[in-house]
Write a protein that holds these residues in place. Structure first.
Motif, PDB file in Angstrom:
ATOM      1  N   ASN A  90       0.818  -1.223   0.000  1.00 46.56           N
ATOM      2  CA  ASN A  90       0.000   0.000   0.000  1.00 46.56           C
ATOM      3  C   ASN A  90       0.848   1.269   0.000  1.00 46.56           C
ATOM      4  N   CYS A 128       1.936  -6.398   4.485  1.00 40.42           N
ATOM      5  CA  CYS A 128       0.895  -5.668   5.228  1.00 40.42           C
ATOM      6  C   CYS A 128       1.568  -4.852   6.320  1.00 40.42           C
ATOM      7  N   ALA A 130       0.180  -2.996  10.049  1.00 38.14           N
ATOM      8  CA  ALA A 130      -0.971  -2.707  10.908  1.00 38.14           C
ATOM      9  C   ALA A 130      -0.498  -2.233  12.267  1.00 38.14           C
ATOM     10  N   PRO A 135      -6.058  -6.237  12.221  1.00 37.76           N
ATOM     11  CA  PRO A 135      -5.603  -7.385  11.429  1.00 37.76           C
ATOM     12  C   PRO A 135      -4.635  -6.946  10.335  1.00 37.76           C
ATOM     13  N   CYS A 136      -3.515  -7.647  10.237  1.00 36.53           N
ATOM     14  CA  CYS A 136      -2.525  -7.337   9.201  1.00 36.53           C
ATOM     15  C   CYS A 136      -2.923  -8.149   7.971  1.00 36.53           C
ATOM     16  N   ASN A 137      -3.899  -7.622   7.235  1.00 31.25           N
ATOM     17  CA  ASN A 137      -4.419  -8.338   6.067  1.00 31.25           C
ATOM     18  C   ASN A 137      -3.357  -8.357   4.990  1.00 31.25           C
ATOM     19  N   SER A 138      -2.750  -9.505   4.783  1.00 31.30           N
ATOM     20  CA  SER A 138      -1.636  -9.505   3.840  1.00 31.30           C
ATOM     21  C   SER A 138      -2.088  -9.919   2.452  1.00 31.30           C
ATOM     22  N   SER A 139      -1.566  -9.195   1.468  1.00 34.08           N
ATOM     23  CA  SER A 139      -1.732  -9.615   0.086  1.00 34.08           C
ATOM     24  C   SER A 139      -0.343  -9.888  -0.456  1.00 34.08           C
TER      25      SER A 139
END
Ligand SMILES: *[C@@H]1O[C@H](CO)[C@@H](O)[C@H](O)[C@H]1NC(C)=O
Ligand SMILES: *[C@@H]1O[C@H](CO)[C@@H](O)[C@H](O)[C@H]1NC(C)=O
Ligand SMILES: *[C@@H]1O[C@H](CO)[C@@H](O)[C@H](O)[C@H]1NC(C)=O
Ligand SMILES: *[C@@H]1O[C@H](CO)[C@@H](O)[C@H](O)[C@H]1NC(C)=O
Length: 270
Positions: A90, A128, A130, A135-139
């Motif tokens: 991001n 990610c 955070a 929550p460390c929403n990882s992509s």
């Protein structure tokens, strides 16, 4: 009296030694490499201290900080002295270029501002960032440049007096293996206290299975019947038209194409 002087002598000698072991470093702070705020010098114990010179570009949570600074550090041996860079997705990243040395005024020059790279290197990592146990929403994101390791760390991020727990995953350079639990990474806006985690070599981005339609140009003068690829084991040669996979259909069409073009040319020329 004599014994008193004899007692003082080692202390006097020690003082003289300590005075000799003073290191002088440059100081300054700036938004550009001229580093023109608060120029001066600082002094530190040469046995344990060092001179630091930093160029940093940090973007977290939409805020970018670009700074140059020079200062004394008291713990020369335990401070991170390699360039650090990690990219956590991001548009968030941390890039710190560092010179750490311990001879007088050895930090006179500021290091180059690390620019990062946009060239994909064929590797990928979950990314990610955070704060505060969000929550460390990882992509999974492609890595670039020399960021060939994947990092996954939790810790505390200090900004001024406030401290927030963080989690960070992303692509990182091999030099970042100096980041271990218990290490502090200090920058102008933040201090990262790494609490748990590690960096491991990044995995290759999986390549899709190669398509079989690779050589139509080299088979132009071969009759279609003999040019049937040997690797089409799941389709018997006699049923190429009915039972063919989409890829095979494209392949046989491509084989016929030069022939058709030839026929058209003949038709046009006659
Ligand atoms: C760090 O600074 C040095 C010295 O200016 C420079 O040669 C190097 O390219 C810089 N490293 C990065 C990662 O930008
Ligand atoms: C992360 O995922 C959770 C659950 O899927 C969702 O509720 C949350 O909004 C996401 N957070 C971010 C920052 O995308
Ligand atoms: C790292 O920073 C934390 C929090 O400021 C501090 O308690 C700890 O002593 C530091 N550790 C080192 C090795 O400097
Ligand atoms: C099938 O293709 C693979 C590479 O894709 C090649 O190594 C193999 O030799 C081929 N098999 C035959 C029977 O030609």
């Amino acid at each position: 009296m004599v014994s008193f002087i004899l007692c003082l002598l080692p202390a006097l000698l020690a003082t003289t030694n300590a005075q000799a072991a003073i290191l002088t470093c440059d100081t300054c702070f700036g938004l550009t490499e001229t580093c023109n705020f608060a120029p001066g010098t600082c002094q530190v114990n040469k046995a344990t201290g060092g001179c630091l010179s930093v160029a940093e570009d940090i973007k977290l949570g939409g805020t970018q900080n670009t700074n140059f600074y020079k200062e004394c550090v008291s713990n020369y041996k335990s401070d991170i002295e390699v360039p650090i860079s990690f990219t956590v997705g991001n548009g968030n990243y941390v890039r710190i270029n560092t010179t750490l040395c311990n001879t007088d005024n050895c930090n006179a020059a500021v290091p180059g501002m690390p620019t990062g790279s946009t060239t994909a290197n064929g590797l990928q990592c979950p990314t990610c960032f955070a704060l505060n146990f969000a929550p460390c929403n990882s992509s999974v994101t492609p890595c670039t440049g020399d960021e060939t390791y994947c990092m996954d760390f939790t810790g505390f991020l200090q900004k001024g007096p406030s401290s927030s727990p963080f989690q960070a995953k992303g692509c990182t350079s091999a030099s970042d293996q100096v980041i271990k639990p218990g290490i502090n990474l200090t920058s102008t806006p933040y201090t990262f206290s790494f609490f748990w985690g590690q960096s491991v070599p990044a995995e290759k981005i999986p390549t899709p299975p190669p398509p079989t339609t690779t050589t139509p140009a080299t088979t132009t003068n071969a009759p279609p019947t003999t040019a049937t690829p040997a690797n089409t084991t799941n389709a018997p040669p006699t049923t190429t038209h009915s039972g063919a996979s989409p890829a095979l259909g494209k392949f046989s069409f491509a084989l016929y194409l030069p022939g058709l073009t030839g026929l058209l040319l003949v038709k046009l020329l006659s």
